[in-house]
Design an enzyme around this catalytic site. Sequence first.
Site, PDB file in Angstrom:
ATOM      1  N   LYS A  10       0.838  -1.204   0.000  1.00 17.61           N
ATOM      2  CA  LYS A  10       0.000   0.000   0.000  1.00 17.61           C
ATOM      3  C   LYS A  10       0.874   1.256   0.000  1.00 17.61           C
ATOM      4  CE  LYS A  10      -3.611  -2.424   2.645  1.00 17.61           C
ATOM      5  NZ  LYS A  10      -4.502  -2.328   3.833  1.00 17.61           N
ATOM      6  N   TYR A  50     -12.125  -2.653  -2.822  1.00 15.38           N
ATOM      7  CA  TYR A  50     -12.649  -2.676  -1.450  1.00 15.38           C
ATOM      8  C   TYR A  50     -14.178  -2.668  -1.390  1.00 15.38           C
ATOM      9  CZ  TYR A  50      -8.066  -2.250   0.798  1.00 15.38           C
ATOM     10  OH  TYR A  50      -6.799  -2.491   1.273  1.00 15.38           O
ATOM     11  N   ARG A  86      -1.128 -14.317   3.688  1.00 14.03           N
ATOM     12  CA  ARG A  86      -1.840 -13.778   4.859  1.00 14.03           C
ATOM     13  C   ARG A  86      -1.024 -14.037   6.139  1.00 14.03           C
ATOM     14  NH1 ARG A  86      -6.620 -10.620   4.222  1.00 14.03           N
ATOM     15  NH2 ARG A  86      -7.485 -11.584   6.096  1.00 14.03           N
ATOM     16  N   THR A  92      -4.965  -7.912  10.768  1.00 14.59           N
ATOM     17  CA  THR A  92      -5.293  -6.589  10.231  1.00 14.59           C
ATOM     18  C   THR A  92      -4.767  -5.452  11.106  1.00 14.59           C
ATOM     19  OG1 THR A  92      -7.298  -7.558   9.291  1.00 14.59           O
ATOM     20  CG2 THR A  92      -7.215  -5.158   9.420  1.00 14.59           C
ATOM     21  N   ASN A 114      -1.537  -0.326   7.473  1.00 14.96           N
ATOM     22  CA  ASN A 114      -1.022  -1.670   7.773  1.00 14.96           C
ATOM     23  C   ASN A 114      -0.237  -2.287   6.616  1.00 14.96           C
ATOM     24  OD1 ASN A 114      -3.099  -2.399   6.098  1.00 14.96           O
ATOM     25  ND2 ASN A 114      -4.228  -3.571   7.633  1.00 14.96           N
ATOM     26  N   HIS A 117      -1.781  -5.598   1.498  1.00 18.49           N
ATOM     27  CA  HIS A 117      -3.041  -6.308   1.306  1.00 18.49           C
ATOM     28  C   HIS A 117      -2.730  -7.677   0.743  1.00 18.49           C
ATOM     29  CE1 HIS A 117      -7.067  -7.355  -0.121  1.00 18.49           C
ATOM     30  NE2 HIS A 117      -6.451  -7.808  -1.203  1.00 18.49           N
ATOM     31  N   GLU A 128      -9.856 -10.097  -7.448  1.00 24.34           N
ATOM     32  CA  GLU A 128      -8.893  -8.989  -7.298  1.00 24.34           C
ATOM     33  C   GLU A 128      -7.819  -9.020  -8.393  1.00 24.34           C
ATOM     34  OE1 GLU A 128      -7.570  -9.514  -3.256  1.00 24.34           O
ATOM     35  OE2 GLU A 128      -9.536  -8.962  -2.439  1.00 24.34           O
TER      36      GLU A 128
HETATM   37  P1  DAT Z   1      -7.350  -7.193   5.783  1.00 17.12           P
HETATM   38  O1  DAT Z   1      -6.587  -6.119   5.051  1.00 17.12           O
HETATM   39  O2  DAT Z   1      -6.543  -7.782   6.892  1.00 17.12           O
HETATM   40  O3  DAT Z   1      -7.952  -8.209   4.852  1.00 17.12           O
HETATM   41  P2  DAT Z   1     -10.037  -6.092   6.080  1.00 17.12           P
HETATM   42  O4  DAT Z   1     -10.369  -6.712   4.750  1.00 17.12           O
HETATM   43  O5  DAT Z   1     -10.949  -6.381   7.207  1.00 17.12           O
HETATM   44  O6  DAT Z   1      -8.550  -6.452   6.537  1.00 17.12           O
HETATM   45  O7  DAT Z   1      -9.994  -4.511   5.917  1.00 17.12           O
HETATM   46  C1  DAT Z   1      -9.428  -3.923   4.767  1.00 17.12           C
HETATM   47  C2  DAT Z   1      -8.592  -2.751   5.186  1.00 17.12           C
HETATM   48  O8  DAT Z   1      -9.422  -1.735   5.739  1.00 17.12           O
HETATM   49  C3  DAT Z   1      -7.574  -3.047   6.287  1.00 17.12           C
HETATM   50  O9  DAT Z   1      -6.376  -3.573   5.771  1.00 17.12           O
HETATM   51  C4  DAT Z   1      -7.369  -1.699   6.912  1.00 17.12           C
HETATM   52  C5  DAT Z   1      -8.752  -1.074   6.803  1.00 17.12           C
HETATM   53  N1  DAT Z   1      -9.525  -1.266   8.043  1.00 17.12           N
HETATM   54  C6  DAT Z   1     -10.114  -2.405   8.461  1.00 17.12           C
HETATM   55  N2  DAT Z   1     -10.733  -2.230   9.639  1.00 17.12           N
HETATM   56  C7  DAT Z   1     -10.534  -0.946   9.963  1.00 17.12           C
HETATM   57  C8  DAT Z   1     -10.896  -0.122  11.064  1.00 17.12           C
HETATM   58  N3  DAT Z   1     -11.628  -0.607  12.076  1.00 17.12           N
HETATM   59  N4  DAT Z   1     -10.500   1.173  11.067  1.00 17.12           N
HETATM   60  C9  DAT Z   1      -9.764   1.681  10.049  1.00 17.12           C
HETATM   61  N5  DAT Z   1      -9.386   0.978   8.980  1.00 17.12           N
HETATM   62  C10 DAT Z   1      -9.752  -0.318   8.938  1.00 17.12           C
HETATM   63 MG    MG Z   2      -9.472  -8.031   3.460  1.00 15.66          MG
END
Ligand code: DAT
Ligand code: MG
Length: 136
Positions: A10, A50, A86, A92, A114, A117, A128
């Site tokens: 990212k 997303y 992963r 996350t 973070n 992805h 994706e």
């Molecule tokens: P991952 O990237 O581990 O698959 P996810 O699909 O639940 O996680 O969420 C996508 C992204 O959105 C994640 O990398 C960071 C952001 N995100 C997720 N939960 C969040 C939160 N509670 N506050 C802010 N950003 C968040």
């Molecule tokens: Mg995700």
Amino acid sequence: MSERTLVLVKPDGVERGLVGEVIARIERKGLKLAALELRTADRATAEQHYAEHDGKSFYNDLVDFITGGPLVALVVEGVRAIPAFRQLAGGTDPVEKATPGTIRGDFGLEVQYNLVHGSDSAESAEREIKIWFPNL
Ligand code: DAT
Ligand code: MG
């Protein structure tokens, strides 16, 4: 059986100079790079990527962030590549969920920033990869 996953370094990871670090970890794990491109995502691409988070409180910030600077998109290939990446990425939340030794656990502090992805299932990976590499 070999499979493919979509990985993003990212914009925070690119800005911090962690592209090589992430790729080194992917390669050390035994996974292969099948595609790699540095680009700045447009809004439509980010929204498609997303789509599952549309309507959540963090969605707009997430799309702003992911389109806010250059990122590196990769297709990574290998046996169990989807869960394997992963595992490399970690949970996350870089502090609450990701353990030391993972990319997020070693380099991240905030959920939004973070660093990487990785697709979370075979269906996500297929969807994706089509978004980021339609010609692959
Ligand atoms: P991952 O990237 O581990 O698959 P996810 O699909 O639940 O996680 O969420 C996508 C992204 O959105 C994640 O990398 C960071 C952001 N995100 C997720 N939960 C969040 C939160 N509670 N506050 C802010 N950003 C968040
Ligand atoms: Mg995700």
